[in-house]
Scaffold this motif. Sequence first.
Motif, PDB file in Angstrom:
ATOM      1  N   TYR A 194      -3.177  -3.393  -0.074  1.00  0.00           N
ATOM      2  CA  TYR A 194      -2.023  -3.745   0.707  1.00  0.00           C
ATOM      3  C   TYR A 194      -2.417  -3.976   2.131  1.00  0.00           C
ATOM      4  O   TYR A 194      -3.497  -3.654   2.562  1.00  0.00           O
ATOM      5  N   TYR A 899       6.268  -0.821   0.800  1.00  0.00           N
ATOM      6  CA  TYR A 899       5.855   0.105  -0.254  1.00  0.00           C
ATOM      7  C   TYR A 899       5.267   1.409   0.287  1.00  0.00           C
ATOM      8  O   TYR A 899       5.248   2.419  -0.381  1.00  0.00           O
ATOM      9  N   TYR A 942       4.366  -5.086  -6.239  1.00  0.00           N
ATOM     10  CA  TYR A 942       3.346  -4.322  -5.508  1.00  0.00           C
ATOM     11  C   TYR A 942       1.960  -4.731  -6.004  1.00  0.00           C
ATOM     12  O   TYR A 942       1.051  -5.021  -5.233  1.00  0.00           O
ATOM     13  N   PRO A 958       2.090   2.134  -6.460  1.00  0.00           N
ATOM     14  CA  PRO A 958       2.051   2.486  -5.040  1.00  0.00           C
ATOM     15  C   PRO A 958       2.106   4.008  -4.896  1.00  0.00           C
ATOM     16  O   PRO A 958       2.814   4.671  -5.645  1.00  0.00           O
TER      17      PRO A 958
END
Length: 1154
Positions: A194, A899, A942, A958
């Motif tokens: 991420y 997230y 995600y 996540p």
Amino acid sequence: MSVNQQAHTGPPYGQPQPGYQGYQQPAYGGQPLPGVPQSQYGAYNGPMPGYQQPVPPQGYFPSLGFPSKGSPVSLNSDTSSLAPNFIGSLRAPPTSGAPPPASGASLPSGHLPYSQFGHGDVQNGIPASTAPMQRPPASQPFLPGSAPTPVSQTSTFQQYGHPPASVQQLSNHMAGMTIGSTTASAPPPAGLGYGPPTSVPPVSGSFSATGSGLYTPYTASQGPPPTSVSQGLPLAQPPYPGQPISTQRLPTQVPGFAPPPSSAGIGPSSYPPTTGAPRPPTMPGPPLPGQTVAGPPVSQPNHVSSPPPPSTMSGPHPGPPMSGLHGPPPPPTHPPQPGYQMQQNGSFGQVRGPQPNYGGAYPGTPNYGSQPGPPPPPKRLDPDSIPSPIQVIEDDRSNRGSEPFVTGVRGQVPPLVTTNFLVKDQGNASPRYIRCTSYNIPCTSDMAKQSQVPLAAVIKPLATLPPEETLPYLVDHGESGPVRCNRCKAYMCPFMQFIEGGRRFQCCFCSCVTEVPPHYFQHLDHTGKRVDFYDRPELSLGSYEFLATVDYCKNNKFPSPPAFIFMIDVSYNAMKSGLVRLICEELKSLLDYLPREGNMEESAIRVGFVTYNKVLHFYNVKSSLAQPQMMVVSDVADMFVPLLDGFLVNVNESRTVIASLLDQIPEMFADTRETETVFAPVIQAGLEALKAAECAGKLFIFHTSLPVAEAPGKLKNRDDKKLINTDKEKTLFQPQTSFYNNLAKDCVAQGCCVDLFLFPNQYLDVATLGVVTYQTGGSIYKYAYFQLETDQDRFLNDLRRDVQKEVGFDAVMRVRTSTGIRATDFFGAFYMSNTTDVEMAGLDCDKTITVEFKHDDKLSEDSGALLQCALLYTSCAGQRRLRIHNLSLNCCTQLADLYRNCETDTLINYLAKYAYRGVLSSPVKTVRDALINQCAQILACYRKNCASPSSAGQLILPECMKLLPVYLNCVLKSDVLQPGPEVTTDDRAYIRQLVTSMDVAETNVFFYPRLLPLTKADVDSDSLPAAIRNSEERLSKGDIYLLENGLNIFVWVGVNVQQGLIQNLFGVSSFSQISNALSTLPVLENPFSKKVRSIVDMLQVQRSRYMKLIIVKQEDKLEMLFKHFLVEDKSLSGGASYVDFLCHMHKEIRQLLS
Ligand SMILES: [Zn+2]
């Protein structure tokens, strides 16, 4: 989600509650009442800390016979029954409602002056530096002008906002979980997928044998810590701290499974924040040693529900034959479930064959205590390797429980509801008042849609705070009232920007510029901040109250104090069970504990009494009467109140007459043969009485049966379990007539809140009877098959709490938001006549309203997003007030930030409410599928956008949402969405309504119950034994466990428990002698008994409802009921096990990604 929504449903009730600190309870306990059967009061020691029984002896009196209809009848009186001076100095802590002292009054000595902030360099708005604030202990009226000397403080908590790159940044990017993937051959590149690439260190592609963690060196400029590093689920390796790295990293290659991802280094060191992901690292500043959040764990809520009494359970019990439990339980073969076909694909490995290490349903030998931790057999997804709620809860406790949560920084994710922590208000509302699904929301609607993460706030406006925290200050701006934005009418708050030397302010919600009223003018300092910034709660705090002016009152008239009306069913069932006598006895003393404000000597609330069956009996209890008088109204078709004067009275003034009445009611109807009841006319009568008295109030209705007597609102028995799993199932949740909806509307208009205590022996249509209750913000309590002996404690404790708790009347709540988002949907116990205002005839400290937000424009990362919840209500003393809660959130352009800042418990709270409303209009299966689909989309988004590329065979979750699958599965398996055969239609309607007003702590324990090994408890400490996961595999035959979900407490006893333990806890010499009819544990003088009882008491205090205690012996019939709560296992009603569900989710996600 595509579930149809119904315009508005508001089930009532049930918030759990952090403590019971709102009131100090007078001792109600000790002395037996002479003349009253001891058994009735023996158990007055419930969760209420002392509840003194100041009542002098009283007995009852021979009844006077039945009064004839129509005319006042003098009833027997017993003037000696109640002593005058009941109201002692029992009442406690002033609530925020303390009437303001005379003008100019200064703060009482001993109290800290209000302004505690250092006058730093902070601008208007939330101070960036978070100096620890100490506020005066109790709530105090805040008087502008009395500005106390500021005490400057150092900003100890400065770093709280953007945690330094440290410990917590360690990513625990665990290996991906490879479920049945055939393509697993290529180890996925490790990595944190991420966020900006800069935040992710180069990922090494190889295993680190030493477990060195992956660092994510965050810098403050990067915003919140990357807590949400994706967490992979290694198939067979328990990824939890404490586990030797070697085990975790062992590339044990299970046939059919991909090798553990080589990526994430999961060293013990890198694990700390398992759960703490987005949470700031430890705070600097003194670590409050031994900090005890006084009172019950803040977090847990509680509910009382009632499973059928044991006695009935032993009867014809539907469900699988219990015989299977006897003898060596068959190996859990978990046949594939309908609806889960995908799992049959052999490569999933979830078809669990006999498990060598779990000899059967129970871990084999009486190995006291040790939780089974044998190595996982091949071909099986090891439960220890998938995210554990227990671990997440424990990690959060240890990471965040020792430091106060300071609210000075925008967008901070609070500790979990299961963690005890103190809150310091420095400009944002405490998480006890507001929790959000995410504290960092997408800047655009497109992003939000892509993620499918619902944006919602769970708001509990009148939440009870622990004693260490300060109640909201009451601000009085005099006749001019609170200062508000001219355009959007938002209330003055810390985010308003003063300009032009302080002569105007710009609204933080709509940007409109408003003149500062002359009386409110103040100069700005060199930083542009008002010099009185720290002296005014509305400029520096997240939560506070304003005294409302007459403009905020109905008909431009200040309200009268509210009234409580007690309405008692005196039909045959109610009389026969002893219920009526019990209620009357209780009221004699309970009336002295009506809510009162602050330092008032006595409650301002007036009381009235009605009894009913097919007709209604009103009582005149005017103080000047020697005897109470009864007026009978038999024309229930057109309800009216036959008397005005003398119906609603002050308890102290009419003490003798009331006592006499309460003595006589049980006698008057003792021989009744009337079995039929009315219901709607009872509510109408209460409503009319409040109208006549021109006040708001609450009806306490004690009711036993389906109202079949001829009258408005008459109901028929339409229960039909055959409708389950059909398109008509939704009708079971809908009211059978719209009559009650209309009645509810009238009640809301009058501020007439209805609390309902139900004592059914059969179906009584909770879905219909509950309509008025939940639309008026009331509470429902249900005691099926009520039996005096086993249920009276629970009922009385609930009643006491319900009567005494803090409640606001005639309430209207509006949530304002800054430009870009707006509140679009609401869930809870309330009524709405337009799209923005949530109306509640009554709102108590346990009730929660959930608000969903949608984008209507772009948001910016710079300005973030603001919420302001304003609740206008009438206090228990009749004062009109506004309670304001403000919360600032961050906004993001990167999905990873979203997230990283989510809160799964809150998300589940929202999803459950959404689904429970959905069943009113859609088939249950549709609702379930929609839930699964939405969560799969959330996780797929995600995976696609935030996680590093990896094999499709890996399930990567996540960090902040790693419990989403297990909790979601619990919601899907709940009685509303997947009822077992033993669940009644009324139970489902009841639960549906309860959940709709639960707060996050309550839904957390409700859906994933707390399971404690009692035999592991340390009898010498105050602590609870460490909780274990809700699975039968975790139970040992040699141990005793406690399971609680906010409504029930089960005590499960294994067949091999040592005789000594059985003797100590139950006072009998063998397992077979333990009675499962016990509703309390015997009081025995030994350390184990004391410890267990203290645990039970502690749990009871934490919950807003008194939980029913049920003893379950292993292999006994009742065990089926208990197993229903072992939510990680496959359920008898067809619910998937956690392991199976995780596999299913993984498949759903893969489908979305492909
Ligand atoms: Zn505005």
